[in-house]
Design a protein around this motif. Sequence first.
Motif, PDB file in Angstrom:
ATOM      1  N   GLU A  44      22.688 -10.338 -63.614  1.00 11.78           N
ATOM      2  CA  GLU A  44      21.994 -11.339 -62.815  1.00 11.78           C
ATOM      3  C   GLU A  44      20.542 -10.971 -62.549  1.00 11.78           C
ATOM      4  OE1 GLU A  44      24.967 -10.032 -61.889  1.00 11.78           O
ATOM      5  OE2 GLU A  44      26.355 -11.702 -62.150  1.00 11.78           O
ATOM      6  N   ASN A  45      20.268  -9.684 -62.334  1.00 14.11           N
ATOM      7  CA  ASN A  45      18.883  -9.310 -62.060  1.00 14.11           C
ATOM      8  C   ASN A  45      18.003  -9.655 -63.247  1.00 14.11           C
ATOM      9  OD1 ASN A  45      20.659  -6.951 -60.558  1.00 14.11           O
ATOM     10  ND2 ASN A  45      18.967  -7.700 -59.327  1.00 14.11           N
ATOM     11  N   VAL A  60      26.335 -16.481 -54.580  1.00 17.75           N
ATOM     12  CA  VAL A  60      26.101 -15.099 -54.184  1.00 17.75           C
ATOM     13  C   VAL A  60      25.295 -14.344 -55.245  1.00 17.75           C
ATOM     14  CG1 VAL A  60      28.251 -14.117 -55.083  1.00 17.75           C
ATOM     15  CG2 VAL A  60      27.225 -13.130 -53.040  1.00 17.75           C
ATOM     16  N   PHE A  61      25.450 -14.743 -56.518  1.00 15.63           N
ATOM     17  CA  PHE A  61      24.723 -14.040 -57.580  1.00 15.63           C
ATOM     18  C   PHE A  61      23.304 -14.585 -57.775  1.00 15.63           C
ATOM     19  CE2 PHE A  61      29.298 -13.851 -58.998  1.00 15.63           C
ATOM     20  CZ  PHE A  61      29.508 -12.615 -58.413  1.00 15.63           C
ATOM     21  N   ALA A  76      21.831 -13.718 -53.093  1.00 15.90           N
ATOM     22  CA  ALA A  76      21.973 -12.394 -52.465  1.00 15.90           C
ATOM     23  C   ALA A  76      21.788 -11.244 -53.458  1.00 15.90           C
ATOM     24  CB  ALA A  76      23.352 -12.283 -51.799  1.00 15.90           C
ATOM     25  N   GLU A  77      22.409 -11.377 -54.620  1.00 15.02           N
ATOM     26  CA  GLU A  77      22.382 -10.278 -55.600  1.00 15.02           C
ATOM     27  C   GLU A  77      20.980 -10.045 -56.145  1.00 15.02           C
ATOM     28  OE1 GLU A  77      24.928  -8.389 -56.361  1.00 15.02           O
ATOM     29  OE2 GLU A  77      24.495  -7.487 -58.308  1.00 15.02           O
ATOM     30  N   TYR A 120      17.928 -11.125 -54.592  1.00 16.58           N
ATOM     31  CA  TYR A 120      16.941 -11.595 -53.622  1.00 16.58           C
ATOM     32  C   TYR A 120      15.526 -11.108 -53.945  1.00 16.58           C
ATOM     33  CZ  TYR A 120      14.199 -12.109 -49.454  1.00 16.58           C
ATOM     34  OH  TYR A 120      13.170 -12.422 -48.605  1.00 16.58           O
ATOM     35  N   ASN A 121      15.400  -9.824 -54.240  1.00 14.81           N
ATOM     36  CA  ASN A 121      14.044  -9.309 -54.465  1.00 14.81           C
ATOM     37  C   ASN A 121      13.450  -9.805 -55.777  1.00 14.81           C
ATOM     38  OD1 ASN A 121      11.983  -7.896 -53.165  1.00 14.81           O
ATOM     39  ND2 ASN A 121      12.291  -6.088 -54.456  1.00 14.81           N
ATOM     40  N   ARG A 132      12.154 -13.101 -54.888  1.00 13.76           N
ATOM     41  CA  ARG A 132      10.915 -12.935 -54.119  1.00 13.76           C
ATOM     42  C   ARG A 132       9.745 -12.705 -55.074  1.00 13.76           C
ATOM     43  NH1 ARG A 132       7.978  -8.777 -51.195  1.00 13.76           N
ATOM     44  NH2 ARG A 132       7.092  -9.707 -49.316  1.00 13.76           N
ATOM     45  N   LEU A 133       9.941 -11.851 -56.066  1.00 12.72           N
ATOM     46  CA  LEU A 133       8.856 -11.601 -57.014  1.00 12.72           C
ATOM     47  C   LEU A 133       8.573 -12.848 -57.855  1.00 12.72           C
ATOM     48  CD1 LEU A 133       6.880  -9.316 -57.752  1.00 12.72           C
ATOM     49  CD2 LEU A 133       8.341  -8.793 -59.687  1.00 12.72           C
ATOM     50  N   LEU A 144      18.447 -16.663 -46.552  1.00  6.44           N
ATOM     51  CA  LEU A 144      17.675 -15.847 -47.496  1.00  6.44           C
ATOM     52  C   LEU A 144      16.418 -16.580 -47.944  1.00  6.44           C
ATOM     53  CD1 LEU A 144      20.543 -14.340 -49.700  1.00  6.44           C
ATOM     54  CD2 LEU A 144      19.131 -13.153 -48.007  1.00  6.44           C
ATOM     55  N   ASN A 174      13.079 -16.914 -46.031  1.00  5.63           N
ATOM     56  CA  ASN A 174      12.091 -15.835 -46.068  1.00  5.63           C
ATOM     57  C   ASN A 174      11.050 -16.020 -47.169  1.00  5.63           C
ATOM     58  OD1 ASN A 174      13.188 -13.912 -44.058  1.00  5.63           O
ATOM     59  ND2 ASN A 174      14.962 -13.931 -45.415  1.00  5.63           N
ATOM     60  N   LEU A 175      11.329 -16.897 -48.107  1.00  8.47           N
ATOM     61  CA  LEU A 175      10.447 -17.034 -49.266  1.00  8.47           C
ATOM     62  C   LEU A 175       9.605 -18.281 -49.085  1.00  8.47           C
ATOM     63  CD1 LEU A 175      12.998 -16.042 -52.063  1.00  8.47           C
ATOM     64  CD2 LEU A 175      11.439 -14.587 -50.747  1.00  8.47           C
ATOM     65  N   ALA A 180      15.232  -5.800 -49.034  1.00  7.98           N
ATOM     66  CA  ALA A 180      15.150  -6.884 -50.024  1.00  7.98           C
ATOM     67  C   ALA A 180      15.743  -6.484 -51.376  1.00  7.98           C
ATOM     68  CB  ALA A 180      13.691  -7.317 -50.208  1.00  7.98           C
ATOM     69  N   TYR A 190      19.728  -6.114 -50.985  1.00  9.14           N
ATOM     70  CA  TYR A 190      20.372  -6.955 -49.972  1.00  9.14           C
ATOM     71  C   TYR A 190      21.877  -7.085 -50.194  1.00  9.14           C
ATOM     72  CZ  TYR A 190      21.947 -10.916 -47.337  1.00  9.14           C
ATOM     73  OH  TYR A 190      22.683 -11.713 -46.510  1.00  9.14           O
ATOM     74  N   ASN A 191      22.272  -7.363 -51.433  1.00 13.47           N
ATOM     75  CA  ASN A 191      23.707  -7.584 -51.654  1.00 13.47           C
ATOM     76  C   ASN A 191      24.513  -6.293 -51.555  1.00 13.47           C
ATOM     77  OD1 ASN A 191      25.595  -9.633 -51.959  1.00 13.47           O
ATOM     78  ND2 ASN A 191      25.892  -9.197 -54.131  1.00 13.47           N
ATOM     79  N   ASN A 215       7.515 -12.383 -41.283  1.00 14.93           N
ATOM     80  CA  ASN A 215       7.518 -13.810 -41.597  1.00 14.93           C
ATOM     81  C   ASN A 215       7.819 -14.594 -40.327  1.00 14.93           C
ATOM     82  OD1 ASN A 215       8.224 -16.456 -42.424  1.00 14.93           O
ATOM     83  ND2 ASN A 215       8.933 -15.723 -44.408  1.00 14.93           N
ATOM     84  N   SER A 222      11.282 -16.468 -39.840  1.00 14.27           N
ATOM     85  CA  SER A 222      12.617 -15.865 -39.928  1.00 14.27           C
ATOM     86  C   SER A 222      12.806 -14.620 -39.068  1.00 14.27           C
ATOM     87  CB  SER A 222      12.926 -15.513 -41.392  1.00 14.27           C
ATOM     88  OG  SER A 222      11.974 -14.588 -41.882  1.00 14.27           O
ATOM     89  N   TYR A 265       2.689 -15.381 -48.008  1.00 11.41           N
ATOM     90  CA  TYR A 265       2.642 -14.066 -48.641  1.00 11.41           C
ATOM     91  C   TYR A 265       1.292 -13.433 -48.362  1.00 11.41           C
ATOM     92  CZ  TYR A 265       6.898 -15.353 -51.098  1.00 11.41           C
ATOM     93  OH  TYR A 265       8.176 -15.731 -51.389  1.00 11.41           O
TER      94      TYR A 265
END
Lengths: 646, 646
Positions: free
Chosen positions: A372-373, A396-397, A400-401, A403-404, A407-408, A442, A445-446, B400, B403-404, B573, B576, B603
Motif C-alpha cells: 500500500e505504501n 484502513v489501507f 491509516a496505513e 497516512y504519511n 501527506r506527502l 485523518l 489533518n491534510l 504520521a 500511524y497504523n 494544525n 485538528s 502547510y
Amino acid sequence: MHNMEKELLSELHNRGKIARAAILTMTTLAGCGHPGGSMSSIDVLNVLYSYIKHDPKNPNWDERDRVIVSNGHISPGVYSALGLLGYFELDTAIAQYRKLGSIFEGHIERFVPGVEWTTGNLGQGLSAGCGMALASRIKHIPYQVYVLMGDGEQQKGMISEARRFAVKYKLNNLVAIIDYNRLQINGVISKVMPQNIRHNWESDGWKVLEVNGHDLSMIHSALCETANSEVPILILAHTVMGKGVPFMENLEKYHGSTLSEAQLDEALKHLEVPNIIDEYKKMRDDFIYLPKTDKPNEFSLKPDFDPGAAFIYDKETDNRSAWGNAIGDLAKLNKDVKMPLAMVDCDLMVSVKTGEFASLCPDRFFQSGIMENNAAVLSGALSTCGIQTFWADFGVFGTAEVYNNQRLNDINHTNLKVVVTHVGIDVGEDGRTHQCIDYIGLMRNLYGFRVIVPADPNQTDRAIRWLVNQPGNYLVAMGRSKIPLIYKEGKNLYYGADYCFEYGKIDTLREGKDACVVVCGTPVGRAIKAIEKLQQEGFFVHLAYVSCPLGMRENDLSQILKHDLIFSVEDHNVNSGLGTILADKMVEHSCHSRLVKIGIQNYPISGTSEDLYRISKMDTNSLYERFKQEILAKELVRANGKKEKN
Amino acid sequence: MHNMEKELLSELHNRGKIARAAILTMTTLAGCGHPGGSMSSIDVLNVLYSYIKHDPKNPNWDERDRVIVSNGHISPGVYSALGLLGYFELDTAIAQYRKLGSIFEGHIERFVPGVEWTTGNLGQGLSAGCGMALASRIKHIPYQVYVLMGDGEQQKGMISEARRFAVKYKLNNLVAIIDYNRLQINGVISKVMPQNIRHNWESDGWKVLEVNGHDLSMIHSALCETANSEVPILILAHTVMGKGVPFMENLEKYHGSTLSEAQLDEALKHLEVPNIIDEYKKMRDDFIYLPKTDKPNEFSLKPDFDPGAAFIYDKETDNRSAWGNAIGDLAKLNKDVKMPLAMVDCDLMVSVKTGEFASLCPDRFFQSGIMENNAAVLSGALSTCGIQTFWADFGVFGTAEVYNNQRLNDINHTNLKVVVTHVGIDVGEDGRTHQCIDYIGLMRNLYGFRVIVPADPNQTDRAIRWLVNQPGNYLVAMGRSKIPLIYKEGKNLYYGADYCFEYGKIDTLREGKDACVVVCGTPVGRAIKAIEKLQQEGFFVHLAYVSCPLGMRENDLSQILKHDLIFSVEDHNVNSGLGTILADKMVEHSCHSRLVKIGIQNYPISGTSEDLYRISKMDTNSLYERFKQEILAKELVRANGKKEKN
C-alpha cells in the motif's frame, strides 16, 4: 558513445568545484542544512544532468527525462546542480537557501524549477519514480526516470515494495542511483543498521552496477549502460561524505552540520573558488518574505472527460458496485480522449470493484499487490503526469496505513482520487483492524484533501462522474454493505436523474422543526427509518446528509444550525469525525443549540454489521429512541420554562 | 531427536483432520472467514505447538515460547490448533467464531488464550517477534519466538526492516515460518506481485530452510534445525491452499470464501470427521452478547520505578534535553530493579537526546536505524513483555509515518511511551515534511493513547518521572527550540520543586478576567509575554496551559469555560488540535463564549522558528494584538449593549 568528451569532462570537473563551493556557502550562510551528502552526491548529479534529455529553459517539457531526488535533504547539492544549468540563478539559491519565503527550502520542493517531486521523508522516491516511469508508457512519451537515493534510506522497507513493482512492470526506463557514502546521522551505516544493499536489490531482480561516484567518466559510462536494459538498473555509486574538502571527508557530523565562516574560507581556498559570502549576505538580507497570494495551483490537472449519463439505481445495492460501474462506464466513454484514466489496486480487485476497469483498460490498470505504501506514492506521482489517477483500496489501507504517504502527496499537490471501500463498523466480522473509523479524522489533518462520503448508490454514481473532472486530492469513502436507496418523501429517488453532485452541498433529505439529524455515511438509511417512525408519532425531524464533512457549505450549514437540537450520526470515531466538525462550526457560528454526537465510542469488535450497529446504538430503533428522548427532554424544558414565565 | 515419535506423528495426523473439520465448520457456520490459508497452515501450526515449550493451562507462563501469527486472518486455523491443545474448548471456538461478543473474532486477538499478538493488518508480525525476542534477552528468560506469516504479506516492505533488525541484533531465538501456498486474494502470487521470497530473506542475512508444509516429520526436523543457530532462520513451508479437501485445493477463492452446508458435509466426509453442525448452531444461538464491564486492563504493566528527585532547571533549555536528562537519571536510579527500562531509537540519538540512556544501558538501547515502522511495532511488543519501553523519534516519524502501527499497538493494549521531539513549525528550516503539526489530530483517533505536551523543561522532567510508572500508551511531544522557563507572577518557577505532574490537570499560569488564553505546546512563552504586555495596559488575561489535550480534567475545564472570551493557541494544525477539542467541550458544556482559534492554517514553509511563528501570527506581538483586539471588540459590544438598555 560511452566515453565522455574531454571538454565535457573538464567542464564537469570545474562544475563540481563550483557546486561544492555553492553547497558550503549556502549552508554556512543559512547556519543549517546538509552539506555532507550534498557533496558526496554532487558529482553524480552533475554527470546525470549532463547526460539526460532536458531543457533548463523549459522545465516542464513533456519529453524531458525525470530526476527524482528521494533524499530531499541534499537540497544544497540539487540547487547547485540545477542552478549551474540555468534552471534559475545559482546566486539566488545560495543567498536565499532556507530563508523564509524562498523557494529554496530545507528539503527540495516541487515548485523549484527542475525539481520533479517534493521529498524529505525518506524512502518514498522510488515509488514516485515508478509512477512517473509508468506515465511515460501510458502516454507514449518516451523518457527515462532517474531516482537518486541515500544509502541510509535503503533501510526503509517501502523501497523494496517499489523495487518489486518496477520489476513486475518491467520499468526499464527507471534507473536508481544510490549515493553510497556509508555514513548516516549516527555513524557508519554498517553499525547503525547493517545491510547488503546490492544483495537486497538483486534479490528483487534489479541489475546492479557499481561505480566510483566521484569518477565522472565511470558514472557516465554506467548511465550509458542503463539504456536499453531489459530490467531496471541500480547504480551503486561509492562516494565519500564531504568529498572535495579534505577536512570534511568521511565525517558523519557533516551530514547535518555546517562550516563556520573560517572553515568555509579554508574550504573555498582548497576548492579554488573565491569566497564572496559577504555579497551573498547582502543579497540574503535584501530578500524579503512576501506572503503568497492565492494564485491558481500550477500543478492542477485540467481534465475534460465525458462524464456520461447518470446511471439510475432503482434497486438496493452497495456503493462499491455503483463506484465500480461508474468508473467502468467512464473508462468506456473516454477511451480515446487525450488525458488517460488510470487505476491502482492492492490485491482487492473483487472487493473494491475495479474488475471492470481492469478488463477494459488492462494497460492502465496497475496491480500493486499488498504494497500500500508503494501504491499510495506511485498513484500520487502518476496523478502529477497529466493522468487522472484512481487508487481503490479498503479504508484502513488507503488512509491509516499510508497516512504519511498521503501527506506527502498532498504537499506535492497531486491529483489523486483515493476511493476506499469497507469503512466503518459496517465492515463487520473482520473486526477492529479492518474497521476504518478514522478516515475523516485523518484527512482533516491534510489541508488539501477533500472527502466525499456518498449516501447511496445513486449519489455514488453522480459523485464519481463529477469527480473524474476534478483536479486535486480526494478521498471517496464507502461502506461494505448494500444500503437502501434514498427516496424523497414522495417516493421519488432523492439522487435521481435530475441530481448533480456538488462538492460541499448538504442534502436535506427530510424537513422538520423538532430537531435536526445530520448524518454522514452508512447510517443514513437507519436514520431515515427512525425519523419516519417519529413522524408517525407526530415528531417532525429535519434530516441533513453531509457527503462532504470537510467542506460543508456555509449557507447549508446555517440551515442546520438554526435548529435548537442537533444530532450527528456517523459510522466513525465519535471524537474525530462529523460530530466534532459540527461542534467546531457551532462555536464558530455562535450557535447555542444542543448537539448530541452519535458515533463509535471505542475500538469495535467482530460481529455482523447489523449487530455492530445495534450495540453502537446506531440501529434504527436505538436512533429512534435517542431522538425521541432528546426531543421530549427539550419540550419538557420548554414547557417548564413557559410555566415559570406564566 | 530429529525424528518424531510414531505416536506423536499419528496424533498430529489425526489432529490435522479434526482441525480442518473445525476450520470448515466454523467458517461455514459464521458464513464468512478465511478457510483456505487456515488449511494450508494448519499442519505447520500443529507441529509447531507440539514442538514448542508451552503450557495451555498457564498461557502466561514467563518461560513459554512465543508464537506470533502475523497473518491474523487465518484465525480459524489458530483457534483450531489452540483449542485442540486445551487453551480453551475447541467447540466453543467453533460455535462462537466471529459472533458478536465472542473472543473468537475474525482476526486473532490477544485476549484469546495462546494468542500473543493481535494482528490483521499484514506485515507487522515479524517486528512484534523482534520485540519479544529482545525481551527474552533483556529479561534473561530463555525462550524461542516463532512468527508465522503468509506469503502474500511478504510483499509488505516493513518485513524487510524487521529482517534487518533481527540480523543486526543476532536474534537467533527468532524463527520465521512462511505458509507458502502461492495464492493471494487475486490469484497466483507470481502474477499479482512476483517475488523471490527466498532470495529476499537471504539477502538480509537469514538462513532459509525449505520444507513440505504438509510433511509433519519434515516440519519437525526443520524446527529442530533452528535450535542453536547463529543467525535467525526462515522456514519456507511449501503448502497447498485448502489442503486436505480435494475440491478446495489450490483455489484462491477459498482465501476468503466459505463452504455451503452441502459442501461442508462432503468435505467432512472426506476428512472422516462427523458433521455435527446442528449442535454447533444451537451452541451459537445460545451464546448471547454481553457488553463488557469496565474491568482493569489485564495487559497493563505494573511498574514500580524510583522516580528520583525533581531536577530543577533555572536556566532556559529545550524540553528535549530535559527529557534526555530525566530518562538518563531514571536509568541510573533503576539499574537493579526487577522491571527493565528499554529505549528504541531511529538514527536520531543526538537530536532526540537518547545518548545518555544509550551509554548507561547499552544492552537495553536498540538502534533501529531509519526503520520507523519496525521500531513502532517492536517497541510496542517489547512493552507487552514487562518492560517499560520508550521510543524516541521526531514527531513526524513517531506519529504520521507509523500511524497504523500505533493503532495496532493501541489495539494490542501495549504499554508504549513514544517520546517525540521536533513537533510543530518550531522545527524551522527543515520545512513541511518535517514539521509535525498533526500529532494531536492523529492521536485523537486512537482510543487508548494519551498525549502529554510539557510546557517547559521543568514540567518535562516531572512528566517523565511520573510517566515511568504508568501503564498504557502515551505520546509525549516537544518542540526543538530552547524555550523559556515558566514562572509564577512572583518570579518563582511554576513547575518548581513542589510541582507534581498530574495527567489531565490544566495549569493556571496567570489569572485574569478579561479573557482566557488556553495554550498547548511551544507558544506558551510567547503567550505569557503577550499577556504581560496587556497587563501593563490594564487588561488581565487568564492563561491556562493544557499539557494533556486529550484528557483535560472536567473541573479544570469548567474554570476555562467560565470566561466569555477564550483563545486557543497551538503550534499545530488549527483544524485538528487543541482548538477543535475546546470547541467540542464548549458545545458539550453548553458554553456560549467566543472561541478564537489560533494555530497553523496551511502547510508551513522553511524558515527560522522565530520567522515561522511571526508569519503564523503566533509571535508575542501578533498574539498581543489579537488578544487586545478581541478584548476591545468584546468590551465595545458590552458597552453598546448597556447603552441600548439604558
